[in-house]
Enzyme design. Structure first.
Site, PDB file in Angstrom:
ATOM      1  N   HIS A  18       0.988  -1.268   0.078  1.00 25.60           N
ATOM      2  CA  HIS A  18      -0.199  -0.011   0.050  1.00 25.60           C
ATOM      3  C   HIS A  18       0.743   1.241   0.106  1.00 25.60           C
ATOM      4  O   HIS A  18       2.161   1.209  -0.073  1.00 25.60           O
ATOM      5  CB  HIS A  18      -0.720  -0.045   1.135  1.00 25.60           C
ATOM      6  CG  HIS A  18      -0.324  -0.106   2.455  1.00 25.60           C
ATOM      7  ND1 HIS A  18       0.576   1.028   2.968  1.00 25.60           N
ATOM      8  CD2 HIS A  18      -0.455  -0.951   3.526  1.00 25.60           C
ATOM      9  CE1 HIS A  18       0.869   0.342   4.169  1.00 25.60           C
ATOM     10  NE2 HIS A  18       0.408  -0.596   4.599  1.00 25.60           N
ATOM     11  N   HIS A  21       4.024   1.532   2.493  1.00 26.18           N
ATOM     12  CA  HIS A  21       4.953   0.817   2.088  1.00 26.18           C
ATOM     13  C   HIS A  21       5.730   1.747   1.199  1.00 26.18           C
ATOM     14  O   HIS A  21       6.824   1.531   0.894  1.00 26.18           O
ATOM     15  CB  HIS A  21       4.648  -0.682   1.634  1.00 26.18           C
ATOM     16  CG  HIS A  21       3.943  -1.424   2.478  1.00 26.18           C
ATOM     17  ND1 HIS A  21       2.765  -1.951   2.123  1.00 26.18           N
ATOM     18  CD2 HIS A  21       4.415  -1.952   3.691  1.00 26.18           C
ATOM     19  CE1 HIS A  21       2.386  -2.797   3.255  1.00 26.18           C
ATOM     20  NE2 HIS A  21       3.303  -2.868   4.231  1.00 26.18           N
ATOM     21  N   CYS A 126       2.457 -11.146  20.481  1.00 26.19           N
ATOM     22  CA  CYS A 126       1.487 -10.377  19.577  1.00 26.19           C
ATOM     23  C   CYS A 126       1.720 -10.916  18.173  1.00 26.19           C
ATOM     24  O   CYS A 126       3.036 -10.571  17.884  1.00 26.19           O
ATOM     25  CB  CYS A 126       1.404  -8.952  19.931  1.00 26.19           C
ATOM     26  SG  CYS A 126       0.706  -8.200  18.486  1.00 26.19           S
ATOM     27  N   CYS A 129       2.808  -7.787  15.779  1.00 18.24           N
ATOM     28  CA  CYS A 129       4.224  -7.367  16.075  1.00 18.24           C
ATOM     29  C   CYS A 129       5.273  -8.327  15.800  1.00 18.24           C
ATOM     30  O   CYS A 129       6.178  -8.142  15.758  1.00 18.24           O
ATOM     31  CB  CYS A 129       4.365  -6.767  17.549  1.00 18.24           C
ATOM     32  SG  CYS A 129       3.340  -5.426  18.177  1.00 18.24           S
ATOM     33  N   CYS A 144      -2.543  -5.259  22.608  1.00 16.34           N
ATOM     34  CA  CYS A 144      -1.446  -4.663  22.123  1.00 16.34           C
ATOM     35  C   CYS A 144      -1.913  -3.414  21.621  1.00 16.34           C
ATOM     36  O   CYS A 144      -2.712  -3.078  21.136  1.00 16.34           O
ATOM     37  CB  CYS A 144      -1.061  -5.589  20.977  1.00 16.34           C
ATOM     38  SG  CYS A 144       0.132  -4.477  19.932  1.00 16.34           S
ATOM     39  N   HIS A 147      -2.110  -3.317  17.575  1.00 18.61           N
ATOM     40  CA  HIS A 147      -2.908  -4.158  16.869  1.00 18.61           C
ATOM     41  C   HIS A 147      -4.164  -4.104  17.327  1.00 18.61           C
ATOM     42  O   HIS A 147      -5.146  -4.794  17.030  1.00 18.61           O
ATOM     43  CB  HIS A 147      -2.263  -5.372  16.766  1.00 18.61           C
ATOM     44  CG  HIS A 147      -0.927  -5.253  15.639  1.00 18.61           C
ATOM     45  ND1 HIS A 147       0.321  -5.055  16.403  1.00 18.61           N
ATOM     46  CD2 HIS A 147      -0.682  -5.188  14.368  1.00 18.61           C
ATOM     47  CE1 HIS A 147       1.214  -4.783  15.552  1.00 18.61           C
ATOM     48  NE2 HIS A 147       0.633  -4.842  14.059  1.00 18.61           N
ATOM     49  N   LYS A 297      -6.045   7.164   9.536  1.00 16.62           N
ATOM     50  CA  LYS A 297      -5.325   5.689   9.479  1.00 16.62           C
ATOM     51  C   LYS A 297      -5.765   4.672   8.686  1.00 16.62           C
ATOM     52  O   LYS A 297      -6.940   4.374   8.670  1.00 16.62           O
ATOM     53  CB  LYS A 297      -5.130   5.145  10.928  1.00 16.62           C
ATOM     54  CG  LYS A 297      -4.032   4.114  11.136  1.00 16.62           C
ATOM     55  CD  LYS A 297      -3.896   3.763  12.529  1.00 16.62           C
ATOM     56  CE  LYS A 297      -2.673   2.759  12.289  1.00 16.62           C
ATOM     57  NZ  LYS A 297      -2.610   1.743  13.068  1.00 16.62           N
ATOM     58  N   LYS A 300      -7.729  -1.954   6.723  1.00 18.97           N
ATOM     59  CA  LYS A 300      -8.775  -3.047   5.776  1.00 18.97           C
ATOM     60  C   LYS A 300     -10.142  -2.605   6.322  1.00 18.97           C
ATOM     61  O   LYS A 300     -10.941  -2.711   5.358  1.00 18.97           O
ATOM     62  CB  LYS A 300      -8.269  -4.400   6.064  1.00 18.97           C
ATOM     63  CG  LYS A 300      -7.250  -4.902   4.866  1.00 18.97           C
ATOM     64  CD  LYS A 300      -7.027  -6.243   5.089  1.00 18.97           C
ATOM     65  CE  LYS A 300      -5.712  -6.881   4.548  1.00 18.97           C
ATOM     66  NZ  LYS A 300      -5.368  -7.740   4.925  1.00 18.97           N
TER      67      LYS A 300
HETATM   68  N1  MSP Z   1       8.537  -7.021   8.300  1.00 22.14           N
HETATM   69  C1  MSP Z   1       8.771  -5.999   9.246  1.00 22.14           C
HETATM   70  C2  MSP Z   1       9.922  -5.227   8.955  1.00 22.14           C
HETATM   71  C3  MSP Z   1      11.234  -5.674   9.086  1.00 22.14           C
HETATM   72  S1  MSP Z   1      12.854  -5.043   8.895  1.00 22.14           S
HETATM   73  C4  MSP Z   1      13.913  -5.900   9.412  1.00 22.14           C
HETATM   74  C5  MSP Z   1       7.504  -4.895   9.127  1.00 22.14           C
HETATM   75  N2  MSP Z   1       6.765  -5.028   7.722  1.00 22.14           N
HETATM   76  S2  MSP Z   1       5.713  -4.303   7.506  1.00 22.14           S
HETATM   77  O1  MSP Z   1       5.372  -4.543   6.105  1.00 22.14           O
HETATM   78  O2  MSP Z   1       4.548  -4.235   8.325  1.00 22.14           O
HETATM   79  O3  MSP Z   1       6.103  -2.529   7.216  1.00 22.14           O
HETATM   80  C6  MSP Z   1       7.258  -2.412   6.375  1.00 22.14           C
HETATM   81  C7  MSP Z   1       7.490  -1.067   6.418  1.00 22.14           C
HETATM   82  O4  MSP Z   1       6.417  -0.217   6.024  1.00 22.14           O
HETATM   83  C8  MSP Z   1       7.876  -0.605   8.129  1.00 22.14           C
HETATM   84  O5  MSP Z   1       8.873   0.339   7.934  1.00 22.14           O
HETATM   85  C9  MSP Z   1       6.687   0.189   8.256  1.00 22.14           C
HETATM   86  O6  MSP Z   1       6.776   1.155   9.162  1.00 22.14           O
HETATM   87  C10 MSP Z   1       6.073   0.660   6.945  1.00 22.14           C
HETATM   88  N3  MSP Z   1       4.709   1.167   7.038  1.00 22.14           N
HETATM   89  C11 MSP Z   1       3.594   0.156   7.238  1.00 22.14           C
HETATM   90  N4  MSP Z   1       2.399   0.910   7.000  1.00 22.14           N
HETATM   91  C12 MSP Z   1       2.728   2.283   6.965  1.00 22.14           C
HETATM   92  C13 MSP Z   1       2.111   3.449   6.852  1.00 22.14           C
HETATM   93  N5  MSP Z   1       0.838   3.609   6.934  1.00 22.14           N
HETATM   94  N6  MSP Z   1       2.804   4.623   6.683  1.00 22.14           N
HETATM   95  C14 MSP Z   1       4.347   4.720   6.437  1.00 22.14           C
HETATM   96  N7  MSP Z   1       4.929   3.454   6.556  1.00 22.14           N
HETATM   97  C15 MSP Z   1       4.349   2.408   7.049  1.00 22.14           C
HETATM   98  O7  MSP Z   1       7.464  -4.126   9.751  1.00 22.14           O
END
Ligand code: MSP
Length: 516
Positions: A18, A21, A126, A129, A144, A147, A297, A300
């Site tokens: 999304h 990411h 959790c 996390c 948590c 979450h 925020k 889903k």
């Molecule tokens: N797999 C772990 C990270 C391991 S790093 C060794 C993880 N994955 S995640 O898919 O949940 O998130 C990946 C990255 O996307 C994280 O840095 C997270 O902060 C970022 N984001 C996820 N949702 C976000 C937003 N809504 N806004 C900005 N960044 C966000 O955590």
């Protein structure tokens, strides 16, 4: 600058990418592309985090094998990054055999050293996390706080990592290196968390989680997903493998870009692991903020999850530059940002089409109208505006030294405004009317020379637009920032009328609509 290494967090592949990411990958890619303009040895790593309970559960629900499920979803991330022109040097997947074997060796090394030991344990896990939580971490409902789910009570014999042994060394490191954590206001948060730090469980019994990397000499346990995931930053470079040339060249990383939600793992667990391995720590951890959608925020259940692909499609964008620019400049360094369709349209139309694109278009058009597209020798000058441009380049570099991507972007746009003002103040159309040809040509030359610098500066954000600008200016977009000497526009024929093209179409323009 000799070499530059930057990394992103690796995304869980239990869903599709999304805009959150995408924000992180764009931010990192803009930083990476900027540093490719300062060294030939820049390296960007991104990746997919493919183990853990969530992936195990979701793939089961879908009746797929875990690996098939990971392959399917990892492809969605790979496709999204391609769509956004994220030109990473490497994308690591944690199910890759080379990564798995290096993680096993890392675990073994820590075990041999006595930093990993077996311990029977009851804890609150959790799965959101992928971490054990302490009672005091929970909210008033015993959930948590991130979450909003009650953690599971897990009672297992696990391997533990002696995190507490490194507590004092990490505190000292953070205090002695005030720019280790960027933005610095987050360092206090980490120092507070460090106060109560205890040893952490770093494996799970195969009975409860089987989708992970097995401990080398203990097949009943799989390695905790965060040890597996964090190690990617060095296993990708060949650490503990036969070919560790890249590791020798690039480690320690210059900046590791992550979201603020996973700062604890990167500013506490990761430094401790590195210290235990006798490896240097990354120079900086950049914790970016979160992206909301229309100030809400993303979730889903609210049905407001926006994907980069859907934005591209709804605005009929063939190139990702506008979205890259908008996202990269959406928030000050480390602060939360927001995406909204209206704001996106308004901002990119104003900055990329009206200010920057038009400036180039009308300057080139005047050059054709008054001088048949020729730069005459008498136009070439050392203009005062070039020192403004030089200052802008230095300011932009300075912002990037602190990974202030929005701030650098704003500096570039400020300079675009300055050049626009220069055109208005000098009114080349009036000079032409008065037949002051040399003055008129000098004004146009000055603007076009500045546009070469602007194309370089905007390149990390908008690589396609920058290349299109450079093309029309016969400028080499691969020029290093320190080689910009304001002598790129040469005397002679520069452009024909038919080769002048808008570099960015307003999102609501008729032309853009026609392409739909
Ligand atoms: N797999 C772990 C990270 C391991 S790093 C060794 C993880 N994955 S995640 O898919 O949940 O998130 C990946 C990255 O996307 C994280 O840095 C997270 O902060 C970022 N984001 C996820 N949702 C976000 C937003 N809504 N806004 C900005 N960044 C966000 O955590």
């Amino acid at each position: 600058m000799e070499r530059f290494y930057t990394t992103t967090a690796i995304d869980y592949v239990n869903g599709a990418p999304h805009i959150g990411h995408a924000y992180e990958k764009i931010l990192t890619n803009v930083i990476f592309r900027h540093f490719t303009q300062r060294t030939d040895n820049a390296y960007m790593l991104t990746g997919c985090d493919e183990h853990g309970i969530k992936i195990q559960k979701t793939s089961k629900e879908l009746g797929m094998s875990e690996q098939e499920f990971c392959d399917m979803n990892a492809q969605k991330f790979i496709d999204a990054w391609k769509l956004l022109d994220i030109n990473y040097s490497q994308l690591i997947r944690t199910t890759n055999p080379l990564h798995k074997s290096a993680v096993q060796k890392i675990f073994q090394k820590l075990k041999d050293k006595g930093d990993i030991y077996l311990h029977k344990y009851e804890g609150l896990y959790c799965s959101g996390c992928e971490a054990f939580l302490n009672e005091k971490d929970l909210d008033e409902n015993g959930c948590c706080p991130i979450h909003k789910k009650k953690p599971e009570v897990v009672c297992e014999e696990n391997y533990f990592f002696r995190l507490s042994k490194y507590k004092d060394a990490i505190i000292k490191y953070i205090k002695n290196n005030p720019d280790f954590i960027i933005p610095s206001f987050r360092a206090n948060e980490v120092l507070n968390q460090l106060e109560n730090i205890e040893d952490i469980s770093v494996s799970r019994s195969k009975k409860s989680v089987h989708w992970g990397i097995p401990v080398l000499d203990d097949d009943s346990q799989v390695i905790y997903v965060w040890i597996d995931a964090l190690s990617n930053y060095i296993t990708a470079l060949g650490y503990l493998s036969e070919d560790d040339e890249k590791f020798q060249k690039y480690w320690p990383a210059d900046v590791q870009v992550i979201g603020k939600d996973i700062l604890k793992f990167h500013a506490i667990y990761w430094p401790a692991i590195l210290m235990a391995l006798d490896l240097p720590l990354p120079k900086h951890i950049l914790a970016h903020g979160w992206i909301t959608i229309d100030e809400t925020k993303m979730s889903k259940s609210l049905g407001n999850v926006v994907s980069p692909k859907s934005v591209m499609e709804s605005f009929n964008l063939i190139q990702p530059d506008a979205l890259r620019y908008y996202m990269a400049t959406s928030a000050p360094c480390g602060k939360d940002g927001n995406y909204s369709d209206d704001d996106f349209k308004e901002k990119v139309n104003a900055h990329l089409a009206n200010s920057m694109g038009n400036l180039l278009n009308r300057s080139l058009s005047m050059l054709v109208k008054y001088f048949e597209g020729d730069i005459k020798p008498e136009f070439i000058t050392k203009a005062e505006l070039f020192s403004e441009a030089k200052k802008t380049i230095e300011n932009v570099k300075h912002h990037f030294d602190y990974y202030e991507v929005q701030e650098a972007g704003l500096k570039i746009m400020e300079f675009v405004d300055t050049v626009n003002k220069f055109v208005t103040d000098n009114a080349p159309w009036t000079l032409a009317k008065e037949e002051k040809w040399t003055e008129c040509g000098t004004v146009l030359y000055t603007v076009l020379e500045c546009m070469t610098a602007i194309s370089s500066l905007i390149y990390p954000y908008c690589p396609n637009i920058a290349s299109a600008m450079a093309n029309q200016l016969k400028y080499d977009i691969n020029t290093k920032l320190d080689d910009i000497n304001f002598n790129a526009i040469k005397e002679g024929h520069l452009i024909n009328k038919e080769d002048i093209k808008p570099v960015f179409l307003r999102l609501d323009s008729e032309l853009a609509d026609k392409k739909k």
